[in-house]
Design an enzyme around this catalytic site. Structure first.
Site, PDB file in Angstrom:
ATOM      1  N   ASP A  80      10.274  33.909  14.128  1.00  0.00           N
ATOM      2  CA  ASP A  80       9.020  33.236  14.206  1.00  0.00           C
ATOM      3  C   ASP A  80       9.151  31.973  13.481  1.00  0.00           C
ATOM      4  O   ASP A  80       9.150  31.869  12.356  1.00  0.00           O
ATOM      5  CB  ASP A  80       7.793  34.147  13.498  1.00  0.00           C
ATOM      6  CG  ASP A  80       6.486  33.444  13.339  1.00  0.00           C
ATOM      7  OD1 ASP A  80       6.363  32.367  13.853  1.00  0.00           O
ATOM      8  OD2 ASP A  80       5.649  34.190  12.849  1.00  0.00           O
ATOM      9  N   LYS A 107       0.851  24.054  14.266  1.00  0.00           N
ATOM     10  CA  LYS A 107       1.455  23.775  13.104  1.00  0.00           C
ATOM     11  C   LYS A 107       2.238  22.561  13.205  1.00  0.00           C
ATOM     12  O   LYS A 107       1.690  21.641  12.243  1.00  0.00           O
ATOM     13  CB  LYS A 107       2.175  25.064  12.533  1.00  0.00           C
ATOM     14  CG  LYS A 107       1.565  26.254  12.328  1.00  0.00           C
ATOM     15  CD  LYS A 107       0.678  26.429  11.231  1.00  0.00           C
ATOM     16  CE  LYS A 107      -0.109  27.964  11.406  1.00  0.00           C
ATOM     17  NZ  LYS A 107       0.206  29.036  11.639  1.00  0.00           N
ATOM     18  N   TRP A 120       2.778  37.187   7.637  1.00  0.00           N
ATOM     19  CA  TRP A 120       3.203  36.826   9.115  1.00  0.00           C
ATOM     20  C   TRP A 120       4.116  38.068   9.387  1.00  0.00           C
ATOM     21  O   TRP A 120       4.098  38.687  10.498  1.00  0.00           O
ATOM     22  CB  TRP A 120       3.402  35.508   9.510  1.00  0.00           C
ATOM     23  CG  TRP A 120       2.266  34.563   9.192  1.00  0.00           C
ATOM     24  CD1 TRP A 120       2.256  33.414   8.517  1.00  0.00           C
ATOM     25  CD2 TRP A 120       1.021  34.501   9.680  1.00  0.00           C
ATOM     26  NE1 TRP A 120       1.254  32.928   8.554  1.00  0.00           N
ATOM     27  CE2 TRP A 120       0.210  33.480   9.286  1.00  0.00           C
ATOM     28  CE3 TRP A 120       0.356  35.348  10.797  1.00  0.00           C
ATOM     29  CZ2 TRP A 120      -1.047  33.152   9.650  1.00  0.00           C
ATOM     30  CZ3 TRP A 120      -0.948  35.061  11.000  1.00  0.00           C
ATOM     31  CH2 TRP A 120      -1.584  34.182  10.685  1.00  0.00           C
TER      32      TRP A 120
END
Ligand SMILES: *Cc1c(COP(=O)(O)O)cnc(C)c1O
Length: 354
Positions: free
Chosen positions: A167, A191, A100
């Site tokens: 993030d 999530k 990511w």
């Protein structure tokens, strides 16, 4: 059979949230209209948006501290780009802790030569780099708090004099942090907060408006802030369901309360991984994620037996990410301790069988 949902994302939501969300699809606010067929400008929905935004600040303990909350679309992946568009003037520093972060770097590189302050790519991202320097004349520093795919998590964040961007897609609302350290946090909802379709952005307003480029309106945080996160039609269902999850968490006692449960779940999971001779953990011990535990079978011949036992025990979503293989137990806020107990029992039963 009771299903134990270890999916990495989209992932488990509290059953009471799913029930309320499904009711709102048929009859929202007792108006005999669906949440999906009313104007987002109607008072009932504006109230939902305001409640969701306020709950975020309350849970993160950021009320009255200059932060604004947005529920946007495009996933965390769009934030990779939006962060750069809104904050990058000359140069930014990025910590590369996994796929990511790597993608965030790739997007920001469209605008400038991003500087990677450190990377754990050399060891297939099984640890979090430490002891790096962040140049103080950069526009911002970007990191990923929890590496969903490889199962590592930052336990400490660097002191830095420039804006800190993070993030937090896979561990927001899971543990107590001093959130005032961060100037911009973002997280895809799917999530630990709600269904896919919305992305949470929490931004300290005073870091905005400093770049010279023209920013397209839909990509401009300032425009979204000025329209109270309603610049265009928001993803109403995702925002509503996220609001319900945030309320659920507040009723439980907030992050402080859920963190205790998350600690217990993770400790149980990792102690089985470490004590059971059939398994080994993937991530470096000090950097293990409390949300996503990654592990492998030492002898792959046992895979079929273990997978069958998991299936028969109602374990779902345990496969590792396609880039890593093995197993990944995602233990987000809504996953009950009981589910980890069931999984750990199956693992130790495998040991007696093998
Ligand atoms: C899942 C995830 C993303 C991607 O989110 P999308 O909403 O699919 O764009 C980004 N960062 C992290 C840490 C993630 O876990």
């Amino acid at each position: 059979m009771k299903i134990h949902n270890f999916s990495a994302g989209p992932s488990i939501l509290p059953p009471e949230v799913l029930l309320q969300a499904s009711e709102a699809i048929l009859n929202f606010n007792d108006d005999n209209l669906s949440l999906l067929e009313i104007s987002h400008r109607s008072k009932p929905f504006v109230d939902v948006m305001e409640k969701a935004r306020a709950s975020v600040l309350e849970l993160l303990n950021l009320e009255g501290k200059g932060y604004k909350v947005l529920f946007l679309q495009g996933g965390a992946s769009t934030q990779f780009l939006m962060v750069a568009l809104n904050l990058l003037e000359k140069r930014a520093g990025y910590l590369n802790t996994g796929s990511w972060s790597d993608k965030a770097i790739k997007e920001a590189k469209i605008y400038d030569d991003i500087y990677e302050v450190a990377s754990s790519k050399d060891a297939k991202y099984n640890y979090i780099p430490k002891g790096y320097d962040i140049p103080s004349d950069y526009d911002y520093f970007h990191c990923t708090s929890n590496n969903t795919i490889f199962g590592t998590q930052m336990k400490e964040f660097p002191k830095c004099s420039i804006p800190l961007v993070c993030d937090m897609s896979s561990d927001i609302f899971s543990r107590q942090l001093d959130f005032t350290k961060f100037d911009l946090m973002y997280a895809g909802a799917q999530k630990n907060m709600g269904p896919a379709g919305t992305t949470l952005v929490v931004v300290k307003e005073d870091i905005l408006g400093k770049v010279s480029r023209k920013i397209p309106s839909i990509m401009d945080y300032k425009i979204h802030i000025s329209k109270s996160s309603m610049y265009n039609t928001p993803p109403v269902f995702a925002v509503y369901t996220s609001m319900l999850t945030l309320e659920w968490l507040k009723n439980l006692g907030g992050i402080q309360a859920i963190e205790k449960v998350n600690d217990i779940k993770a400790r149980l999971m990792y102690s089985e991984i470490d004590l059971n001779p059939l398994f080994k953990g993937y991530a470096s011990k000090g950097d293990r994620s409390l949300m996503n535990a990654t592990f492998n079978l030492i002898n792959d011949d046992l895979k079929e037996t273990f997978d069958t036992m998991c299936r028969e025990g109602g374990i779902s979503g345990l496969n590792g990410h396609r880039s890593v293989g093995g197993y990944r137990a995602s233990m987000y806020n809504a996953l009950p301790l009981e589910s980890v107990q069931v999984l750990v029992e199956i693992m130790s039963e495998l040991e007696t069988k093998a």
